[in-house]
Design a protein around this motif. Structure first.
Motif, PDB file in Angstrom:
ATOM      1  N   UNK A  91       0.841  -1.199   0.000  1.00 52.22           N
ATOM      2  CA  UNK A  91       0.000   0.000   0.000  1.00 52.22           C
ATOM      3  C   UNK A  91       0.874   1.246   0.000  1.00 52.22           C
ATOM      4  N   UNK A  92       1.866   1.244   0.871  1.00 50.39           N
ATOM      5  CA  UNK A  92       2.775   2.382   0.941  1.00 50.39           C
ATOM      6  C   UNK A  92       3.475   2.640  -0.375  1.00 50.39           C
ATOM      7  N   UNK A  93       3.940   1.576  -0.974  1.00 53.08           N
ATOM      8  CA  UNK A  93       4.649   1.721  -2.242  1.00 53.08           C
ATOM      9  C   UNK A  93       3.726   2.248  -3.337  1.00 53.08           C
ATOM     10  N   UNK A  94       2.502   1.771  -3.331  1.00 58.03           N
ATOM     11  CA  UNK A  94       1.540   2.263  -4.319  1.00 58.03           C
ATOM     12  C   UNK A  94       1.230   3.726  -4.043  1.00 58.03           C
ATOM     13  N   UNK A  95       1.065   4.024  -2.758  1.00 59.32           N
ATOM     14  CA  UNK A  95       0.677   5.375  -2.388  1.00 59.32           C
ATOM     15  C   UNK A  95       1.710   6.399  -2.829  1.00 59.32           C
ATOM     16  N   UNK A  96       2.977   5.979  -2.878  1.00 54.73           N
ATOM     17  CA  UNK A  96       4.027   6.885  -3.335  1.00 54.73           C
ATOM     18  C   UNK A  96       3.788   7.372  -4.760  1.00 54.73           C
ATOM     19  N   UNK A  98       0.845   7.902  -6.391  1.00 50.78           N
ATOM     20  CA  UNK A  98      -0.391   8.577  -6.772  1.00 50.78           C
ATOM     21  C   UNK A  98      -0.878   9.467  -5.637  1.00 50.78           C
ATOM     22  N   UNK A  99      -1.609  10.495  -6.003  1.00 49.25           N
ATOM     23  CA  UNK A  99      -2.151  11.405  -5.013  1.00 49.25           C
ATOM     24  C   UNK A  99      -3.464  10.901  -4.454  1.00 49.25           C
ATOM     25  N   UNK A 100      -4.077  10.001  -5.215  1.00 48.69           N
ATOM     26  CA  UNK A 100      -5.359   9.468  -4.773  1.00 48.69           C
ATOM     27  C   UNK A 100      -5.179   8.677  -3.492  1.00 48.69           C
ATOM     28  N   UNK A 101      -6.077   8.866  -2.568  1.00 48.40           N
ATOM     29  CA  UNK A 101      -5.971   8.158  -1.304  1.00 48.40           C
ATOM     30  C   UNK A 101      -6.393   6.704  -1.487  1.00 48.40           C
ATOM     31  N   UNK A 102      -5.455   5.808  -1.242  1.00 44.61           N
ATOM     32  CA  UNK A 102      -5.702   4.386  -1.453  1.00 44.61           C
ATOM     33  C   UNK A 102      -6.281   3.763  -0.191  1.00 44.61           C
ATOM     34  N   UNK A 103      -7.471   3.252  -0.306  1.00 43.42           N
ATOM     35  CA  UNK A 103      -8.098   2.591   0.839  1.00 43.42           C
ATOM     36  C   UNK A 103      -7.499   1.204   1.010  1.00 43.42           C
ATOM     37  N   UNK A 104      -7.466   0.486  -0.090  1.00 43.57           N
ATOM     38  CA  UNK A 104      -6.878  -0.839  -0.055  1.00 43.57           C
ATOM     39  C   UNK A 104      -6.641  -1.259  -1.493  1.00 43.57           C
ATOM     40  N   UNK A 105      -6.253  -2.485  -1.674  1.00 35.97           N
ATOM     41  CA  UNK A 105      -6.051  -2.926  -3.042  1.00 35.97           C
ATOM     42  C   UNK A 105      -6.286  -4.419  -3.111  1.00 35.97           C
TER      43      UNK A 105
ATOM     44  N   UNK B 111     -10.548   2.826  -3.838  1.00 34.80           N
ATOM     45  CA  UNK B 111     -10.456   4.211  -3.399  1.00 34.80           C
ATOM     46  C   UNK B 111     -11.855   4.807  -3.415  1.00 34.80           C
ATOM     47  N   UNK B 112     -11.950   6.079  -3.122  1.00 36.14           N
ATOM     48  CA  UNK B 112     -13.244   6.746  -3.264  1.00 36.14           C
ATOM     49  C   UNK B 112     -13.089   7.866  -4.274  1.00 36.14           C
ATOM     50  N   UNK B 113     -13.911   7.828  -5.288  1.00 34.80           N
ATOM     51  CA  UNK B 113     -13.742   8.769  -6.398  1.00 34.80           C
ATOM     52  C   UNK B 113     -14.172  10.178  -5.976  1.00 34.80           C
ATOM     53  N   UNK B 114     -13.782  11.153  -6.773  1.00 33.55           N
ATOM     54  CA  UNK B 114     -14.042  12.552  -6.426  1.00 33.55           C
ATOM     55  C   UNK B 114     -15.527  12.826  -6.250  1.00 33.55           C
TER      56      UNK B 114
END
Lengths: 123, 123
Positions: A91-96, A98-105, B111-114
DNA sequence: ATACATGCAAATCTTTTGCAATCAA
DNA sequence: TTGATTGCAAAAGATTTGCATGTAT
């Protein structure tokens, strides 16, 4: 949480496989806890909605249900076998990136399992 | 490759959406290329088997078909909207963490879209 | 002429739903 | 007693299959 839902949750959490609704149904039957398949589906929906279990959809196969302990999956391209793998802080690596907040994957790694590799080598 | 398969491949490759079999069927009809839905499914199976298209399965929804240009997907947890995202060399990053040879992977970021975020803020 | 492609309907498989019967608070 | 839970059967939705017909080589 209903009695059946509890049994089902216990089955899922104590299994190292990734069970289908049908398998869970059969498993309950074996333990003399007869339920209708529809009830199994209903309980599974409930557990999933509550976030107590994970649902894995694979094309062409019935959905499988899994415990929520964080881990990822690998699918053998040849035989379709599903196994677990745990990756470090993905998750951390993905989060780096993109700006979109990642809930999970939900990640499935496609590979060829040892059994199938062995078969290929022979051929 | 059959005539129908060609049309279908063209539709998938030229669409920025992630079409279902049904949508592709309707799309062909609009263009006066009538086919049976079963034929669409057959062609899609063929194209998928040949690796010319990607199949995306999402629980509770019909499968969607996508071009094979490498990219990943994000699914909005609220509304289920599916969008594209491209991540840098994720295969490489995954490969660093395991000895198993990774052929490919299938990633869905939740994620949650805009739109849904905006709705939440209002509420 | 042969093999493949198609359309249609019916079958299949997974999952959901409606409803009556049952259970628990 | 009231409302939730269950079982059963039937419905629903997506996909596949069988078969007879058509098409291309």
């Amino acid at each position: 949480m209903t009695k059946n839902a509890k049994y089902i949750l216990k089955i899922i959490n104590s299994s190292s496989d990734h069970l289908t609704a049908e398998q869970i149904y059969l498993c309950l039957k074996e333990r003399n806890k007869a339920v209708a398949l529809a009830t199994v589906y209903n309980s599974l929906s409930f557990l999933h909605k509550e976030g107590l279990i994970k649902k894995i959809s694979i094309e062409g196969c019935p959905d499988r249900y899994d415990n929520t302990k964080r881990h990822d999956h690998m699918i053998c391209k040849k035989c379709g076998k599903l196994s677990d793998i745990t990756l470090e802080n993905l998750t951390g690596r993905l989060q780096e990136q993109t700006d979109i907040y990642i809930i999970s994957y939900d990640l499935k790694i496609i590979y060829i399992c040892d059994d199938c590799l062995a078969k290929e080598d022979k051929a």
